[in-house]
Design an enzyme around this catalytic site. Structure first.
Site, PDB file in Angstrom:
ATOM      1  N   ARG A  51     -14.960  12.883 -24.040  1.00 41.33           N
ATOM      2  CA  ARG A  51     -14.466  13.993 -23.219  1.00 41.33           C
ATOM      3  C   ARG A  51     -14.242  13.497 -21.791  1.00 41.33           C
ATOM      4  O   ARG A  51     -15.178  13.003 -21.160  1.00 41.33           O
ATOM      5  CB  ARG A  51     -15.492  15.133 -23.226  1.00 41.33           C
ATOM      6  CG  ARG A  51     -15.146  16.286 -22.298  1.00 41.33           C
ATOM      7  CD  ARG A  51     -16.200  17.394 -22.394  1.00 41.33           C
ATOM      8  NE  ARG A  51     -15.854  18.536 -21.584  1.00 41.33           N
ATOM      9  CZ  ARG A  51     -16.408  18.827 -20.397  1.00 41.33           C
ATOM     10  NH1 ARG A  51     -17.354  18.067 -19.892  1.00 41.33           N
ATOM     11  NH2 ARG A  51     -16.015  19.877 -19.732  1.00 41.33           N
ATOM     12  N   HIS A 105     -11.152  19.846 -14.098  1.00 43.75           N
ATOM     13  CA  HIS A 105     -12.566  19.658 -13.775  1.00 43.75           C
ATOM     14  C   HIS A 105     -12.671  19.576 -12.245  1.00 43.75           C
ATOM     15  O   HIS A 105     -13.066  18.571 -11.683  1.00 43.75           O
ATOM     16  CB  HIS A 105     -13.120  18.408 -14.466  1.00 43.75           C
ATOM     17  CG  HIS A 105     -14.620  18.367 -14.576  1.00 43.75           C
ATOM     18  ND1 HIS A 105     -15.281  18.179 -15.781  1.00 43.75           N
ATOM     19  CD2 HIS A 105     -15.579  18.477 -13.650  1.00 43.75           C
ATOM     20  CE1 HIS A 105     -16.603  18.170 -15.566  1.00 43.75           C
ATOM     21  NE2 HIS A 105     -16.808  18.338 -14.275  1.00 43.75           N
ATOM     22  N   GLU A 143     -16.246  24.776 -16.509  1.00 38.64           N
ATOM     23  CA  GLU A 143     -17.173  25.553 -15.689  1.00 38.64           C
ATOM     24  C   GLU A 143     -16.476  26.361 -14.594  1.00 38.64           C
ATOM     25  O   GLU A 143     -16.705  26.131 -13.391  1.00 38.64           O
ATOM     26  CB  GLU A 143     -18.227  24.637 -15.050  1.00 38.64           C
ATOM     27  CG  GLU A 143     -19.048  23.866 -16.068  1.00 38.64           C
ATOM     28  CD  GLU A 143     -20.239  23.160 -15.433  1.00 38.64           C
ATOM     29  OE1 GLU A 143     -20.340  23.118 -14.192  1.00 38.64           O
ATOM     30  OE2 GLU A 143     -21.097  22.656 -16.182  1.00 38.64           O
ATOM     31  N   ASN A 159     -21.872  23.817 -21.378  1.00 36.70           N
ATOM     32  CA  ASN A 159     -22.607  22.797 -20.627  1.00 36.70           C
ATOM     33  C   ASN A 159     -23.988  23.356 -20.308  1.00 36.70           C
ATOM     34  O   ASN A 159     -24.099  24.437 -19.730  1.00 36.70           O
ATOM     35  CB  ASN A 159     -21.892  22.460 -19.319  1.00 36.70           C
ATOM     36  CG  ASN A 159     -20.543  21.795 -19.557  1.00 36.70           C
ATOM     37  OD1 ASN A 159     -20.202  21.439 -20.688  1.00 36.70           O
ATOM     38  ND2 ASN A 159     -19.780  21.622 -18.496  1.00 36.70           N
ATOM     39  N   TYR A 218     -27.924  22.414 -18.762  1.00 33.88           N
ATOM     40  CA  TYR A 218     -28.861  21.485 -18.121  1.00 33.88           C
ATOM     41  C   TYR A 218     -30.263  22.052 -18.047  1.00 33.88           C
ATOM     42  O   TYR A 218     -31.230  21.370 -18.349  1.00 33.88           O
ATOM     43  CB  TYR A 218     -28.355  21.107 -16.720  1.00 33.88           C
ATOM     44  CG  TYR A 218     -27.125  20.234 -16.804  1.00 33.88           C
ATOM     45  CD1 TYR A 218     -27.250  18.856 -16.933  1.00 33.88           C
ATOM     46  CD2 TYR A 218     -25.850  20.784 -16.834  1.00 33.88           C
ATOM     47  CE1 TYR A 218     -26.127  18.049 -17.073  1.00 33.88           C
ATOM     48  CE2 TYR A 218     -24.725  19.986 -16.970  1.00 33.88           C
ATOM     49  CZ  TYR A 218     -24.866  18.619 -17.091  1.00 33.88           C
ATOM     50  OH  TYR A 218     -23.771  17.820 -17.247  1.00 33.88           O
ATOM     51  N   GLU A 241     -21.473  19.310 -22.372  1.00 34.83           N
ATOM     52  CA  GLU A 241     -22.283  18.502 -21.453  1.00 34.83           C
ATOM     53  C   GLU A 241     -23.750  18.821 -21.663  1.00 34.83           C
ATOM     54  O   GLU A 241     -24.128  19.990 -21.769  1.00 34.83           O
ATOM     55  CB  GLU A 241     -21.972  18.794 -19.976  1.00 34.83           C
ATOM     56  CG  GLU A 241     -20.652  18.275 -19.489  1.00 34.83           C
ATOM     57  CD  GLU A 241     -20.411  18.584 -18.009  1.00 34.83           C
ATOM     58  OE1 GLU A 241     -21.388  18.710 -17.232  1.00 34.83           O
ATOM     59  OE2 GLU A 241     -19.229  18.705 -17.643  1.00 34.83           O
TER      60      GLU A 241
HETATM   61  C1  GBH Z   1     -21.878  19.998 -14.401  1.00 33.59           C
HETATM   62  O1  GBH Z   1     -22.109  20.992 -13.480  1.00 33.59           O
HETATM   63  C2  GBH Z   1     -20.538  19.419 -14.118  1.00 33.59           C
HETATM   64  O2  GBH Z   1     -19.569  19.840 -15.054  1.00 33.59           O
HETATM   65  C3  GBH Z   1     -20.543  17.918 -13.985  1.00 33.59           C
HETATM   66  O3  GBH Z   1     -19.355  17.509 -13.407  1.00 33.59           O
HETATM   67  C4  GBH Z   1     -21.759  17.494 -13.207  1.00 33.59           C
HETATM   68  O4  GBH Z   1     -21.753  16.145 -12.873  1.00 33.59           O
HETATM   69  C5  GBH Z   1     -22.954  17.823 -14.037  1.00 33.59           C
HETATM   70  O5  GBH Z   1     -22.970  19.165 -14.406  1.00 33.59           O
HETATM   71  C6  GBH Z   1     -24.276  17.507 -13.351  1.00 33.59           C
HETATM   72  O6  GBH Z   1     -24.446  18.276 -12.211  1.00 33.59           O
HETATM   73  O7  GBH Z   1     -26.216  27.255  -9.099  1.00 33.59           O
HETATM   74  O8  GBH Z   1     -28.326  28.144  -8.469  1.00 33.59           O
HETATM   75  O9  GBH Z   1     -27.538  28.562 -10.665  1.00 33.59           O
HETATM   76  C7  GBH Z   1     -23.344  21.631 -13.584  1.00 33.59           C
HETATM   77  C8  GBH Z   1     -23.468  22.621 -12.478  1.00 33.59           C
HETATM   78  C9  GBH Z   1     -25.790  22.875 -12.123  1.00 33.59           C
HETATM   79  C10 GBH Z   1     -24.317  24.739 -11.996  1.00 33.59           C
HETATM   80  C11 GBH Z   1     -26.962  23.791 -12.151  1.00 33.59           C
HETATM   81  C12 GBH Z   1     -25.488  25.653 -12.045  1.00 33.59           C
HETATM   82  C13 GBH Z   1     -27.810  25.872 -11.525  1.00 33.59           C
HETATM   83  C14 GBH Z   1     -28.320  26.176 -10.166  1.00 33.59           C
HETATM   84  N1  GBH Z   1     -24.605  23.491 -12.644  1.00 33.59           N
HETATM   85  N2  GBH Z   1     -26.647  24.993 -11.464  1.00 33.59           N
HETATM   86  S1  GBH Z   1     -27.550  27.640  -9.567  1.00 33.59           S
END
Ligand code: GBH
Length: 467
Positions: free
Chosen positions: A83, A127, A172, A301, A303, A372
């Site tokens: 991707r 992106h 996103e 995605n 995390y 992701e």
């Molecule tokens: C992704 O974004 C991206 O697609 C990627 O490009 C990036 O490198 C990767 O993750 C790592 O960061 O905003 O207070 O709710 C993830 C972005 C991170 C957005 C966590 C929401 C939660 C904190 N997300 N975030 S809050």
């Protein structure tokens, strides 16, 4: 259960897609080459104080010049899919008009090489690297940007539709709208609640018009998708007040995209909750129906999860501009316990499991891709020259185990794309955070697979996890 589990394999479905993920601005570099114009991320990263250490994506991981090496790395991992994203200002400089031949040549070469290596290309159209000229004309808060996106989607599909079978419109859109135009921590760095809601709506419209444009060009059988960063959000306590806090974050974090795209309407509670911020008059008849143009899969995605509680009236105000379009007046985020990554994000695979079961229940006919998942950690350089990242292996193992469990419970998950193949430009954090399973020494651009890369290759080769 006391039976020994060593050597047990949690096997994934035969056709499961095992991938890695990247994004153009984070790895390509070559910011001024072959007719590429600046995007909002070039402008933002070159603005002092916006990105840690003043880092930019000017060179990044120099992937633009290292495609062969990077594909060889993926080949050695055994991935079935890759991707990546197309840089809009490389494909269609300035965001309008004809395509740039050299920019397209780069993606033709990339996708040809991938196919020769037996790796399926999965292309994301957007992106986050909006051509700066479109931002100068108003950016995502303006409706016109959605039409420009649809034209760009058509150009890209005309050029690459014969060799790319899986297309994602947006990555996103929550981040584009609410970090880009709400809190301002991402490009273009604008702040404000009304603008972020306008941006979100025009991203939904862009997605729908983009799907229509792709369908008009792509051969039958092409897969068209959308990637959302859905928020797995839990109430601090099981009180009506805290559950209402979840409802508010779910509305502006998740349903603001899910409802238009899968039901053709905006969440009524969101419209009500934001009535003092906007009258939503920028939503025209037919917009949400356009956003609901059918798609073939949904990318997620994931995390980490979040936990929220009701904000008591008179409690401390949320500091600074918010990405929650007013919801922060009623909601406060409370810490999720457990270990943390180098981003300070909690490690909690249960959140992914919860999210997948929700989608199983709410969108039972939509195939899912984890587009992701991954974590930033410090690497340990071993005297042997190995780059060790045991915490990343533990993170990935736990999350794949959660995916496996969700599939067992009926979630239709078709693939998993690990973020990320390479250490790269981590947006507002610049190069200070490393998400790669391949270490990049930026001064020399030397790539060294970390122990997580070897671990992932083994998972793919076995078709699952060994516990
Ligand atoms: C992704 O974004 C991206 O697609 C990627 O490009 C990036 O490198 C990767 O993750 C790592 O960061 O905003 O207070 O709710 C993830 C972005 C991170 C957005 C966590 C929401 C939660 C904190 N997300 N975030 S809050």
């Amino acid at each position: 259960d006391a039976r020994p589990r060593t050597g047990t394999t949690l096997r994934f479905p035969e056709a499961f897609r095992w991938g890695t993920a990247t994004a153009a601005y984070q790895i390509e570099g070559a910011a001024g080459e072959d007719g590429r114009t600046p995007s909002i991320w070039d402008t933002f990263s070159r603005t002092p104080g916006k990105v840690r250490n003043g880092d930019t994506g000017d060179t990044a991981a120099d992937h633009y010049h290292r495609v062969d090496e990077d594909i060889a790395l993926m080949r050695s991992l055994g991935v079935t899919d890759y991707r990546f994203s197309l840089a809009w200002p490389r494909v269609q400089p300035s965001g309008r008009g004809p395509a740039a031949r050299k920019g397209l040549d780069f993606y033709r070469r990339l996708t040809d090489r991938l196919r020769e290596a037996g790796i399926r290309p999965v292309a994301t159209l957007y992106h986050w690297d909006l051509p700066q000229e479109l931002e100068d004309a108003g950016g995502w808060p303006e409706r016109e940007t959605a039409y420009r996106f649809a034209d760009y989607a058509a150009l890209a599909a005309e050029a690459l539709g014969d060799r790319v079978a899986t297309w994602t419109t947006l990555n996103e859109p929550w981040c584009s709208a609410f970090l880009g135009y709400g809190s301002g921590v991402h490009a273009p760095g604008r702040t404000g609640d009304a603008g972020s809601l306008r941006a979100a709506h025009h991203l939904n419209l862009a997605h729908g018009l983009g799907v229509q444009a792709l369908r008009a060009v792509l051969p039958a059988g092409a897969e068209v998708s959308l990637t959302l960063n859905l928020h797995a959000v839990r109430p601090r306590t099981d009180t009506p007040q805290d559950r209402d806090a979840v409802r508010r974050i779910d509305a502006v974090g998740n349903r603001i995209f899910l409802d238009p795209v899968f039901r053709g309407s905006l969440p009524e509670d969101l419209v009500r909750d934001t009535a003092d911020i906007t009258d939503w008059s920028f939503v025209k008849d037919g917009d949400c129906a356009a956003a609901a143009e059918p798609i073939d899969s949904l990318g997620i995605n994931y995390y980490s999860p979040a936990a929220v509680a009701a904000r008591t009236p008179g409690g401390a105000d949320a500091a600074g501009p918010s990405p929650w379009a007013g919801a922060e007046r009623h909601v406060r985020f409370v810490p999720v316990t457990g270990p943390r990554t180098a981003m300070d994000w909690p490690v909690d695979a249960g959140g992914l499991h919860e999210l997948l079961l929700r989608l199983r229940d709410e969108l039972p006919h939509v195939p899912l891709l984890i587009t992701e998942n991954g974590a930033a950690y410090e690497d340990y350089a071993d005297p042997s020259g190995e780059v060790k990242d045991p915490e990343r292996v533990a993170y990935l193992h736990a999350h794949l185990e959660a995916v496996h469990r969700a599939i067992g419970a009926g979630a239709d998950v078709r693939g998993y794309f690990l973020w990320s193949l390479l250490d790269n430009f981590e947006w507002a954090y610049g190069y200070s955070k490393r998400f790669g399973i391949v270490h990049v020494d930026f001064p020399t651009q030397r790539r060294t697979p970390k122990s997580s890369a070897r671990w992932y290759a083994d998972v793919i080769a076995r078709g699952g996890l060994t516990t």
